[in-house]
Design a protein around this motif. Structure first.
Motif, PDB file in Angstrom:
ATOM      1  N   ARG A   1      -2.189  64.404 -17.139  1.00  0.00           N
ATOM      2  CA  ARG A   1      -0.822  63.864 -17.200  1.00  0.00           C
ATOM      3  C   ARG A   1      -0.236  63.807 -15.789  1.00  0.00           C
ATOM      4  N   THR A   2       0.930  63.202 -15.680  1.00  0.00           N
ATOM      5  CA  THR A   2       1.458  62.968 -14.333  1.00  0.00           C
ATOM      6  C   THR A   2       2.981  63.023 -14.285  1.00  0.00           C
ATOM      7  N   PHE A   3       3.482  63.347 -13.107  1.00  0.00           N
ATOM      8  CA  PHE A   3       4.924  63.253 -12.854  1.00  0.00           C
ATOM      9  C   PHE A   3       5.283  61.889 -12.246  1.00  0.00           C
ATOM     10  N   SER A   4       4.270  61.029 -12.064  1.00  0.00           N
ATOM     11  CA  SER A   4       4.492  59.763 -11.352  1.00  0.00           C
ATOM     12  C   SER A   4       5.356  58.777 -12.124  1.00  0.00           C
ATOM     13  N   LYS A   5       5.243  58.791 -13.443  1.00  0.00           N
ATOM     14  CA  LYS A   5       5.867  57.726 -14.240  1.00  0.00           C
ATOM     15  C   LYS A   5       7.223  58.171 -14.790  1.00  0.00           C
TER      16      LYS A   5
ATOM     17  N   SER B   1      -3.226  66.104  -6.722  1.00  0.00           N
ATOM     18  CA  SER B   1      -2.432  65.082  -6.029  1.00  0.00           C
ATOM     19  C   SER B   1      -2.407  63.845  -6.915  1.00  0.00           C
ATOM     20  N   GLY B   2      -1.524  63.868  -7.860  1.00  0.00           N
ATOM     21  CA  GLY B   2      -1.499  62.843  -8.903  1.00  0.00           C
ATOM     22  C   GLY B   2      -2.629  63.125  -9.871  1.00  0.00           C
ATOM     23  N   SER B   3      -2.578  62.456 -11.035  1.00  0.00           N
ATOM     24  CA  SER B   3      -3.688  62.671 -11.975  1.00  0.00           C
ATOM     25  C   SER B   3      -4.970  62.069 -11.408  1.00  0.00           C
ATOM     26  N   GLU B   4      -4.819  61.095 -10.517  1.00  0.00           N
ATOM     27  CA  GLU B   4      -6.009  60.524  -9.875  1.00  0.00           C
ATOM     28  C   GLU B   4      -6.707  61.546  -8.991  1.00  0.00           C
ATOM     29  N   GLY B   5      -5.927  62.438  -8.386  1.00  0.00           N
ATOM     30  CA  GLY B   5      -6.527  63.510  -7.592  1.00  0.00           C
ATOM     31  C   GLY B   5      -7.427  64.369  -8.470  1.00  0.00           C
ATOM     32  N   ILE B   6      -6.969  64.645  -9.687  1.00  0.00           N
ATOM     33  CA  ILE B   6      -7.779  65.482 -10.601  1.00  0.00           C
ATOM     34  C   ILE B   6      -9.009  64.703 -11.076  1.00  0.00           C
ATOM     35  N   MET B   7      -8.809  63.387 -11.355  1.00  0.00           N
ATOM     36  CA  MET B   7      -9.963  62.550 -11.755  1.00  0.00           C
ATOM     37  C   MET B   7     -11.057  62.641 -10.701  1.00  0.00           C
ATOM     38  N   SER B   8     -10.647  62.552  -9.452  1.00  0.00           N
ATOM     39  CA  SER B   8     -11.610  62.593  -8.356  1.00  0.00           C
ATOM     40  C   SER B   8     -12.334  63.948  -8.347  1.00  0.00           C
TER      41      SER B   8
ATOM     42  N   LEU C   1      -9.108  62.409 -21.294  1.00  0.00           N
ATOM     43  CA  LEU C   1      -8.023  61.666 -21.942  1.00  0.00           C
ATOM     44  C   LEU C   1      -6.882  61.547 -20.930  1.00  0.00           C
ATOM     45  N   ASP C   2      -6.757  60.377 -20.355  1.00  0.00           N
ATOM     46  CA  ASP C   2      -5.738  60.158 -19.335  1.00  0.00           C
ATOM     47  C   ASP C   2      -4.449  59.721 -20.026  1.00  0.00           C
ATOM     48  N   GLU C   3      -3.492  60.647 -20.072  1.00  0.00           N
ATOM     49  CA  GLU C   3      -2.218  60.367 -20.751  1.00  0.00           C
ATOM     50  C   GLU C   3      -1.079  60.193 -19.740  1.00  0.00           C
ATOM     51  N   ALA C   4      -1.309  59.316 -18.773  1.00  0.00           N
ATOM     52  CA  ALA C   4      -0.296  59.098 -17.732  1.00  0.00           C
ATOM     53  C   ALA C   4       1.033  58.600 -18.324  1.00  0.00           C
ATOM     54  N   TYR C   5       0.946  57.920 -19.464  1.00  0.00           N
ATOM     55  CA  TYR C   5       2.160  57.355 -20.083  1.00  0.00           C
ATOM     56  C   TYR C   5       2.563  58.136 -21.336  1.00  0.00           C
ATOM     57  N   TYR C   6       2.097  59.365 -21.414  1.00  0.00           N
ATOM     58  CA  TYR C   6       2.331  60.189 -22.599  1.00  0.00           C
ATOM     59  C   TYR C   6       3.804  60.197 -23.045  1.00  0.00           C
TER      60      TYR C   6
ATOM     61  N   ILE D   1     -16.903  60.514 -20.525  1.00  0.00           N
ATOM     62  CA  ILE D   1     -16.286  59.321 -21.130  1.00  0.00           C
ATOM     63  C   ILE D   1     -14.805  59.350 -20.753  1.00  0.00           C
ATOM     64  N   TYR D   2     -14.344  58.260 -20.197  1.00  0.00           N
ATOM     65  CA  TYR D   2     -12.949  58.191 -19.758  1.00  0.00           C
ATOM     66  C   TYR D   2     -12.156  57.260 -20.676  1.00  0.00           C
ATOM     67  N   ILE D   3     -11.017  57.777 -21.142  1.00  0.00           N
ATOM     68  CA  ILE D   3     -10.131  56.967 -21.996  1.00  0.00           C
ATOM     69  C   ILE D   3      -8.706  57.074 -21.459  1.00  0.00           C
TER      70      ILE D   3
ATOM     71  N   ASP E   1      -3.352  52.762 -22.531  1.00  0.00           N
ATOM     72  CA  ASP E   1      -4.092  52.114 -21.456  1.00  0.00           C
ATOM     73  C   ASP E   1      -3.159  51.407 -20.469  1.00  0.00           C
ATOM     74  N   ASN E   2      -3.607  51.350 -19.243  1.00  0.00           N
ATOM     75  CA  ASN E   2      -3.014  50.474 -18.234  1.00  0.00           C
ATOM     76  C   ASN E   2      -4.162  49.598 -17.733  1.00  0.00           C
ATOM     77  N   PRO E   3      -4.115  48.287 -17.765  1.00  0.00           N
ATOM     78  CA  PRO E   3      -2.907  47.463 -17.824  1.00  0.00           C
ATOM     79  C   PRO E   3      -2.565  46.835 -19.185  1.00  0.00           C
TER      80      PRO E   3
HETATM   81  C1  LIG Z   1      -3.646  55.072 -16.803  1.00  0.00           C
HETATM   82  C2  LIG Z   1      -3.204  55.653 -15.506  1.00  0.00           C
HETATM   83  N1  LIG Z   1      -3.691  56.826 -15.116  1.00  0.00           N
HETATM   84  C3  LIG Z   1      -3.320  57.402 -13.961  1.00  0.00           C
HETATM   85  C4  LIG Z   1      -2.424  56.779 -13.128  1.00  0.00           C
HETATM   86  C5  LIG Z   1      -2.113  57.387 -11.796  1.00  0.00           C
HETATM   87  O1  LIG Z   1      -1.324  58.470 -11.913  1.00  0.00           O
HETATM   88  P1  LIG Z   1      -1.038  59.397 -10.674  1.00  0.00           P
HETATM   89  O2  LIG Z   1       0.057  58.759  -9.900  1.00  0.00           O
HETATM   90  O3  LIG Z   1      -0.669  60.682 -11.298  1.00  0.00           O
HETATM   91  O4  LIG Z   1      -2.304  59.527  -9.874  1.00  0.00           O
HETATM   92  C6  LIG Z   1      -1.868  55.560 -13.473  1.00  0.00           C
HETATM   93  C7  LIG Z   1      -0.933  54.891 -12.565  1.00  0.00           C
HETATM   94  O5  LIG Z   1      -0.721  53.744 -12.559  1.00  0.00           O
HETATM   95  C8  LIG Z   1      -2.278  54.987 -14.685  1.00  0.00           C
HETATM   96  O6  LIG Z   1      -1.797  53.806 -15.051  1.00  0.00           O
END
Ligand SMILES: Cc1ncc(COP(=O)(O)O)c(C=O)c1O
Length: 364
Positions: free
Chosen positions: A218-222, A89-96, A189-194, A156-158, A162-164
């Motif tokens: 990775r994510t479909f969110s962005k 459920s979003g990449s955050e779901g996987i992080m959790s 390796l969080d590539e949400a903005y890949y 280790i989380y990267i 990066d956001n923000p």
């Molecule tokens: C670096 C980073 N990772 C993950 C997310 C969240 O992605 P998702 O919507 O897939 O949970 C964001 C959203 O702002 C983000 O900036």
């Protein structure tokens, strides 16, 4: 209340960006532009939208808990086996799920201070010891992060980019860092903005080196505009994936989310348009900021972070933009009180944002 562990009581609640409707209501404004949450300015992928409309008929059924169709499609697209792919459920779901799956009682986490706030909240909620390593010139300081590795380090989380901050670590930096990380440590390796960064020559696309202790998120969110439906994915060694799948919430992600992701992957026209609008919007802001003498951090994402003289000035600019119907994100609660993050919008939205900034700065 003694029922609540101390580390949960101490957690700060996440404050999301103000919704458009709230600003319209509170300030009596008709037109409000939201450039605060790094969402798609183009709306959702039309292919995903029509696939979801059709799929609505079937929502009385539970989704495929193995997410077979979408995982298979992702495996083919990225040239890995289906056993190397997880959905969430979003990449955050996987992080959790990752944090729930791999951490033993004494395990520790390392990340950058004031990077992605979503991870910060999830990591703090584990109650584990976390080494938050300050960034250097708005970038991850990988060298300093490796110095924090000890016998308890597990994750280790990267966020890359990066956001923000919008900055990224280069291939060379990652390679040097990786050589210092023991194999028993999992690197996220969080590539949400890949999609926005992939064209950069020195961007370390993690799919080109699949190490056993690296998980890509990775994510479909962005880039696909599906933030509201919650669909993300990850790639890793099959044993990691197998165990993550055991631990994840069984029917995550939802049926509509799986259908949307599947269709979005074919929406090449939407993705191309998104990337091109983002690129020209980014160019527009850079030029405007240079002209207006606004300091900014070069970004590899779909937002750009500006740096002001003081926290007070950043708060004041944010407030005055809001009064003009433009919602941006003051990064005080993210740990960067002198910064304002602006998501790249459509051409007319960007133009209005810059016009508003210009008139605010001229009226001083
Ligand atoms: C670096 C980073 N990772 C993950 C997310 C969240 O992605 P998702 O919507 O897939 O949970 C964001 C959203 O702002 C983000 O900036």
């Amino acid at each position: 209340m003694p029922l609540v562990p101390r580390y949960i009581r101490d957690l700060a609640r996440y404050k999301p960006g103000k919704p458009v409707e709230e600003v319209q209501r509170e300030l009596g404004l008709k037109e409000v532009i939201k450039l605060a949450s790094n969402e798609s300015s183009l709306g959702p992928s039309p292919r995903a939208l029509s696939a979801m409309r059709e799929a609505m008929e079937n929502v009385h059924r539970y989704p495929d808990s193995a997410g077979y169709a979408l995982r298979k499609k992702l495996a083919e697209k990225f040239n890995v086996k289906i056993d190397n792919v997880i959905l969430g459920s979003g990449s955050e779901g996987i992080m959790s799920t990752i944090l729930r799956t791999f951490l033993l009682a004494d395990d520790e986490i390392i990340s950058a201070a004031d990077s992605f706030i979503g991870f910060k909240v999830l990591a703090k909620s584990t109650g584990r010891k976390i080494h938050w390593v300050p960034m250097k010139q708005h970038r991850y300081d990988l060298e300093a992060m490796t110095r924090q590795i000890n016998e308890y380090t597990k994750i280790i989380y990267i966020a890359n980019p990066d956001n923000p901050m919008g900055t990224y670590i280069t291939r060379r930096e990652f390679d040097t860092f990786y050589a210092h990380v023991p194999e028993r440590v999992l690197i996220i390796l969080d590539e949400a903005y890949y999609e926005f960064a992939q064209h950069l020559e020195d961007f370390p696309d993690s799919m080109t080196y699949r190490y056993d202790n690296v998980i890509t998120l990775r994510t479909f969110s962005k880039a696909y505009g599906l933030a509201g439906i919650r669909i993300g994915y990850g790639f890793a060694h099959e044993e990691l994936i197998l165990n993550l799948i055991k631990v994840k919430v069984p029917f995550e992600p939802s049926y509509l989310a799986q259908v949307a992701g599947y269709a979005a992957l074919d929406d090449h026209a939407f993705l191309d348009n998104m990337l091109s609008i983002n690129q020209s919007g980014m160019r527009f802001y850079r030029e405007a900021f240079s002209e207006l003498n606004i300091a900014y951090i070069p970004s590899a994402t779909n937002f750009i972070t500006t740096v002001w003289k003081s926290a007070e000035q950043a708060a004041d600019i944010t407030k005055r933009l809001l009064e003009k119907g433009i919602i941006v994100r003051h990064l005080a609660s993210f740990g960067w009180p002198d910064c304002i993050r602006i998501s790249i919008g459509l051409e007319n939205e960007n133009r209005k944002c810059v016009q508003a900034l210009r008139s605010i700065l001229q009226s001083k």
